[in-house]
Design a protein around this motif. Structure first.
Motif, PDB file in Angstrom:
ATOM      1  N   UNK A  22       0.851  -1.189   0.000  1.00 50.15           N
ATOM      2  CA  UNK A  22       0.000   0.000   0.000  1.00 50.15           C
ATOM      3  C   UNK A  22       0.889   1.242   0.000  1.00 50.15           C
ATOM      4  N   UNK A  23       0.726   2.092  -1.016  1.00 49.90           N
ATOM      5  CA  UNK A  23       1.511   3.325  -1.116  1.00 49.90           C
ATOM      6  C   UNK A  23       0.595   4.496  -1.449  1.00 49.90           C
ATOM      7  N   UNK A  24       1.184   5.683  -1.448  1.00 54.73           N
ATOM      8  CA  UNK A  24       0.437   6.879  -1.796  1.00 54.73           C
ATOM      9  C   UNK A  24       1.054   8.090  -1.132  1.00 54.73           C
ATOM     10  N   UNK A  25       0.666   9.271  -1.517  1.00 48.38           N
ATOM     11  CA  UNK A  25       1.230  10.492  -0.945  1.00 48.38           C
ATOM     12  C   UNK A  25       0.996  10.587   0.557  1.00 48.38           C
ATOM     13  N   UNK A 109      -1.457 -13.625   4.741  1.00 54.80           N
ATOM     14  CA  UNK A 109      -1.338 -12.408   3.942  1.00 54.80           C
ATOM     15  C   UNK A 109      -0.639 -11.329   4.753  1.00 54.80           C
ATOM     16  N   UNK A 110       0.239 -10.584   4.093  1.00 53.23           N
ATOM     17  CA  UNK A 110       1.004  -9.525   4.753  1.00 53.23           C
ATOM     18  C   UNK A 110       0.765  -8.213   4.028  1.00 53.23           C
ATOM     19  N   UNK A 111       0.465  -7.153   4.782  1.00 48.60           N
ATOM     20  CA  UNK A 111       0.273  -5.843   4.170  1.00 48.60           C
ATOM     21  C   UNK A 111       1.403  -4.911   4.582  1.00 48.60           C
ATOM     22  N   UNK A 112       1.980  -4.236   3.586  1.00 50.77           N
ATOM     23  CA  UNK A 112       3.050  -3.273   3.806  1.00 50.77           C
ATOM     24  C   UNK A 112       2.537  -1.886   3.453  1.00 50.77           C
ATOM     25  N   UNK A 113       2.705  -0.949   4.345  1.00 47.46           N
ATOM     26  CA  UNK A 113       2.377   0.453   4.081  1.00 47.46           C
ATOM     27  C   UNK A 113       3.709   1.189   3.921  1.00 47.46           C
ATOM     28  N   UNK A 114       4.132   1.402   2.670  1.00 50.07           N
ATOM     29  CA  UNK A 114       5.479   1.917   2.435  1.00 50.07           C
ATOM     30  C   UNK A 114       5.482   3.000   1.361  1.00 50.07           C
ATOM     31  N   UNK A 132      -1.103  -1.478  -4.493  1.00 46.90           N
ATOM     32  CA  UNK A 132      -2.271  -0.585  -4.435  1.00 46.90           C
ATOM     33  C   UNK A 132      -1.816   0.831  -4.107  1.00 46.90           C
ATOM     34  N   UNK A 133      -2.272   1.791  -4.903  1.00 46.00           N
ATOM     35  CA  UNK A 133      -1.915   3.197  -4.714  1.00 46.00           C
ATOM     36  C   UNK A 133      -3.122   3.951  -4.184  1.00 46.00           C
ATOM     37  N   UNK A 134      -2.974   4.573  -3.023  1.00 44.82           N
ATOM     38  CA  UNK A 134      -4.061   5.326  -2.395  1.00 44.82           C
ATOM     39  C   UNK A 134      -3.904   6.807  -2.733  1.00 44.82           C
ATOM     40  N   UNK A 135      -4.967   7.424  -3.211  1.00 49.76           N
ATOM     41  CA  UNK A 135      -4.927   8.848  -3.566  1.00 49.76           C
ATOM     42  C   UNK A 135      -6.026   9.599  -2.830  1.00 49.76           C
ATOM     43  N   UNK A 172       0.888   4.410 -12.487  1.00 51.37           N
ATOM     44  CA  UNK A 172       0.881   3.345 -13.500  1.00 51.37           C
ATOM     45  C   UNK A 172       1.737   2.145 -13.118  1.00 51.37           C
ATOM     46  N   UNK A 173       2.602   2.286 -12.117  1.00 52.14           N
ATOM     47  CA  UNK A 173       3.438   1.174 -11.666  1.00 52.14           C
ATOM     48  C   UNK A 173       2.657   0.220 -10.761  1.00 52.14           C
ATOM     49  N   UNK A 174       1.451   0.601 -10.384  1.00 55.75           N
ATOM     50  CA  UNK A 174       0.655  -0.178  -9.435  1.00 55.75           C
ATOM     51  C   UNK A 174      -0.453  -0.940 -10.148  1.00 55.75           C
ATOM     52  N   UNK A 175      -0.998  -1.940  -9.457  1.00 50.65           N
ATOM     53  CA  UNK A 175      -2.082  -2.751 -10.030  1.00 50.65           C
ATOM     54  C   UNK A 175      -3.439  -2.081  -9.857  1.00 50.65           C
ATOM     55  N   UNK A 176      -3.609  -1.369  -8.750  1.00 54.19           N
ATOM     56  CA  UNK A 176      -4.896  -0.755  -8.441  1.00 54.19           C
ATOM     57  C   UNK A 176      -4.684   0.656  -7.884  1.00 54.19           C
TER      58      UNK A 176
END
Length: 213
Positions: A22-25, A109-114, A132-135, A172-176
């Motif tokens: 999980x990434x995003x600004x 399942x492992x979730x990374x917030x990075x 996954x990209x959060x905006x 665009x580098x992310x799946x969702x």
């Protein structure tokens, strides 16, 4: 009429857990969404990152981050104890290797917030991960959220907003991509993504004994 063969399925091969990135600004609400998803889906393991930044009010060692000095963090890099690491706004962030790999191999399942730099490193090592990209709904909303924190100087806030504009180029580098407008709706989207990914054929290899006429 030709009879359609019936196929016997002997079983489903146990697979590793999903690696969810999980990434995003900064200010997009990644942490809030992550915590709510973990509350609703307790089987998902949260990967605690290491950082060289100081703890913010309310943050706890080993729960929010592993807080390390810059020298301690560099030692972790040299000893290959991190799956990825990056420098962001003057601080180091990284993902400890052992716990993540152990959980995945156990089928959890492992979730990374990075940050994005780290996510791209992870993508090279684990292309089968779910990225996954959060905006935020808009940059204005993002600025408002960062200001409401009240934990950073105005100069740092401006730097984070400038960085956010640049980071959006990596979607665009992310799946969702998930827009965090209303938290319940955004969490529902995240949960739906995990369910869909677990239904992918490539993640559920079957063994067939052949067709029966």
């Amino acid at each position: 009429m030709r009879k359609i063969p019936r196929i016997k399925v002997s079983g489903v091969e146990k697979s590793n857990g999903l690696l969810i990135v999980l990434s995003g600004p900064s200010g997009a609400g990644k942490g809030t969404l992550c915590r709510e998803l973990l509350r609703q889906v307790p089987d998902v393991v949260y990967s605690v990152s290491a950082t060289s930044r100081a703890a913010r009010p309310g943050e706890t060692e080993g729960i929010h981050y592993f807080f390390r000095s810059r020298d301690e963090f560099r030692a972790m890099v040299e000893q290959d104890e991190l799956l990825e690491w990056a420098e962001f706004c003057g601080n180091y962030y990284g993902t400890p290797r052992f716990a993540v790999e152990q959980s995945l191999q156990a089928g959890r399942d492992v979730i990374l917030e990075i940050e994005i730099q780290g996510a791209l490193q992870i993508k090279k090592r684990f292309p089968q991960g779910v990225f996954i990209f959060v905006v935020p709904p808009s940059l204005d909303v993002l600025a408002e959220r960062i200001h409401k924190r009240g934990t950073e100087a105005e100069e740092v806030i401006r730097k984070r907003l400038d960085t956010a504009v640049h980071e959006l180029e990596y979607v665009s580098e992310y799946d969702y991509v998930v827009e965090n407008d209303e938290i319940p709706a955004a969490v529902e989207k995240l949960h739906s993504i995990l369910v869909a990914e677990k239904c992918r054929v490539k993640r559920r290899p079957l063994f067939f004994k052949g067709a029966v006429s």
